[in-house]
Scaffold this motif. Sequence first.
Motif, mmCIF file in Angstrom:
data_model
loop_
_atom_site.group_PDB
_atom_site.id
_atom_site.type_symbol
_atom_site.label_atom_id
_atom_site.label_comp_id
_atom_site.label_asym_id
_atom_site.label_seq_id
_atom_site.Cartn_x
_atom_site.Cartn_y
_atom_site.Cartn_z
ATOM 1 N N SER A 1 -3.175 3.137 -0.635
ATOM 2 C CA SER A 1 -4.286 3.590 0.199
ATOM 3 C C SER A 1 -4.322 2.768 1.469
ATOM 4 N N PHE A 2 -4.909 3.353 2.499
ATOM 5 C CA PHE A 2 -5.093 2.627 3.757
ATOM 6 C C PHE A 2 -6.179 3.323 4.565
ATOM 7 N N SER A 3 -6.747 2.592 5.504
ATOM 8 C CA SER A 3 -7.738 3.160 6.414
ATOM 9 C C SER A 3 -7.077 3.462 7.745
ATOM 10 N N GLY A 4 -7.503 4.543 8.346
ATOM 11 C CA GLY A 4 -6.988 4.926 9.653
ATOM 12 C C GLY A 4 -7.833 6.060 10.184
ATOM 13 N N GLY A 5 -7.694 6.330 11.456
ATOM 14 C CA GLY A 5 -8.446 7.419 12.067
ATOM 15 C C GLY A 5 -8.604 7.195 13.544
ATOM 16 N N SER A 6 -9.714 7.642 14.061
ATOM 17 C CA SER A 6 -9.979 7.519 15.491
ATOM 18 C C SER A 6 -10.793 6.258 15.762
ATOM 19 N N GLU A 7 -11.050 6.026 17.035
ATOM 20 C CA GLU A 7 -11.865 4.860 17.397
ATOM 21 C C GLU A 7 -13.294 5.007 16.888
ATOM 22 N N THR A 8 -13.745 6.247 16.732
ATOM 23 C CA THR A 8 -15.135 6.482 16.332
ATOM 24 C C THR A 8 -15.325 6.656 14.835
ATOM 25 N N LYS A 9 -14.229 6.987 14.098
ATOM 26 C CA LYS A 9 -14.380 7.217 12.667
ATOM 27 C C LYS A 9 -13.104 6.858 11.927
ATOM 28 N N GLN A 10 -13.256 6.099 10.851
ATOM 29 C CA GLN A 10 -12.138 5.712 10.002
ATOM 30 C C GLN A 10 -12.195 6.514 8.702
ATOM 31 N N TYR A 11 -11.022 6.784 8.149
ATOM 32 C CA TYR A 11 -10.902 7.551 6.908
ATOM 33 C C TYR A 11 -10.053 6.761 5.922
ATOM 34 N N LEU A 12 -10.455 6.823 4.662
ATOM 35 C CA LEU A 12 -9.656 6.202 3.619
ATOM 36 C C LEU A 12 -8.636 7.222 3.132
ATOM 37 N N HIS A 13 -7.363 6.905 3.323
ATOM 38 C CA HIS A 13 -6.255 7.771 2.923
ATOM 39 C C HIS A 13 -5.775 7.346 1.542
ATOM 40 N N HIS A 14 -5.509 8.310 0.682
ATOM 41 C CA HIS A 14 -4.937 8.050 -0.635
ATOM 42 C C HIS A 14 -3.598 8.783 -0.710
ATOM 43 N N ASP B 1 5.421 -5.125 4.928
ATOM 44 C CA ASP B 1 5.243 -6.101 6.009
ATOM 45 C C ASP B 1 5.749 -5.537 7.334
ATOM 46 N N LYS B 2 6.822 -4.758 7.275
ATOM 47 C CA LYS B 2 7.339 -4.120 8.490
ATOM 48 C C LYS B 2 6.448 -2.949 8.896
ATOM 49 N N MET B 3 5.975 -2.189 7.923
ATOM 50 C CA MET B 3 5.100 -1.047 8.210
ATOM 51 C C MET B 3 3.827 -1.506 8.930
ATOM 52 N N LYS B 4 3.325 -2.664 8.562
ATOM 53 C CA LYS B 4 2.099 -3.202 9.162
ATOM 54 C C LYS B 4 2.246 -3.367 10.677
ATOM 55 N N GLN B 5 3.481 -3.600 11.123
ATOM 56 C CA GLN B 5 3.707 -3.859 12.543
ATOM 57 C C GLN B 5 3.747 -2.597 13.404
ATOM 58 N N TRP B 6 3.928 -1.433 12.783
ATOM 59 C CA TRP B 6 4.020 -0.212 13.597
ATOM 60 C C TRP B 6 3.278 0.996 13.009
ATOM 61 N N TYR B 7 2.903 0.928 11.722
ATOM 62 C CA TYR B 7 2.330 2.091 11.035
ATOM 63 C C TYR B 7 0.896 1.771 10.640
ATOM 64 N N PHE B 8 0.661 1.466 9.390
ATOM 65 C CA PHE B 8 -0.661 1.096 8.904
ATOM 66 C C PHE B 8 -0.539 -0.178 8.081
ATOM 67 N N ASP B 9 -1.648 -0.892 7.941
ATOM 68 C CA ASP B 9 -1.677 -2.127 7.154
ATOM 69 C C ASP B 9 -1.956 -1.756 5.698
ATOM 70 N N LEU B 10 -0.908 -1.754 4.892
ATOM 71 C CA LEU B 10 -1.023 -1.398 3.481
ATOM 72 C C LEU B 10 -1.114 -2.671 2.652
ATOM 73 N N SER B 11 -2.025 -2.697 1.688
ATOM 74 C CA SER B 11 -2.137 -3.881 0.833
ATOM 75 C C SER B 11 -0.957 -3.978 -0.126
ATOM 76 N N ARG C 1 -4.045 12.457 1.185
ATOM 77 C CA ARG C 1 -5.363 13.080 1.129
ATOM 78 C C ARG C 1 -6.399 12.059 1.589
ATOM 79 N N TYR C 2 -7.620 12.533 1.769
ATOM 80 C CA TYR C 2 -8.700 11.683 2.280
ATOM 81 C C TYR C 2 -9.820 11.573 1.263
ATOM 82 N N GLU C 3 -10.304 10.355 1.067
ATOM 83 C CA GLU C 3 -11.426 10.155 0.155
ATOM 84 C C GLU C 3 -12.660 10.872 0.699
ATOM 85 N N GLY C 4 -13.294 11.663 -0.185
ATOM 86 C CA GLY C 4 -14.524 12.336 0.180
ATOM 87 C C GLY C 4 -14.344 13.667 0.888
#
Length: 147
Positions: A48-61, A27-37, A78-81
């Motif tokens: 896992s979480f999604s992140g990247g640039s404004e033009t492309k998102q990557y699924l991180h594992h 819940d704290k990470m969501k406020q400054w890092y990434f939104d993890l389920s 690592r990145y999916e795909g």
Amino acid sequence: MSNTPLVIERILDAPVTAVWEAITDKDKMKQWYFDLSAFSPTVGFEFSFSGGSETKQYLHHCKITEVIPGKKLSYTWRYEGYPGNSEVTWELAAEGKKTKLTLTHTGLHTFPSGEDSNFGVASFTQGWTYIIGTSLPEYLAKQAVAQ
């Protein structure tokens, strides 16, 4: 690309306990890092979480590889795909009432940097510099004011 690790150090104006909570509580990470389920600072825990640039998102594992409560947290990244596997390590040390944070990201050379600039060292440096130098300190400052 060189296999030299990316290392960023910062002195954060918060005690180790506050920084540890910030890097291990989803819940704290969501406020400054990434939104993890889901997240648990437990060896073997996968997230896992999604992140990247404004033009492309990557699924991180990621998979947690080492936990020393209040001192160290490491996980694969690592990145999916895409080929490549790296590891991120957060190390905390008390500096009086402040915390020295050392972030080390190894294995960046394993990513396909030639085909996507988002996998280049410059991109990782920019991202981690923002996260460690701006996003996390701003979050910690807000938390300190709220208490």
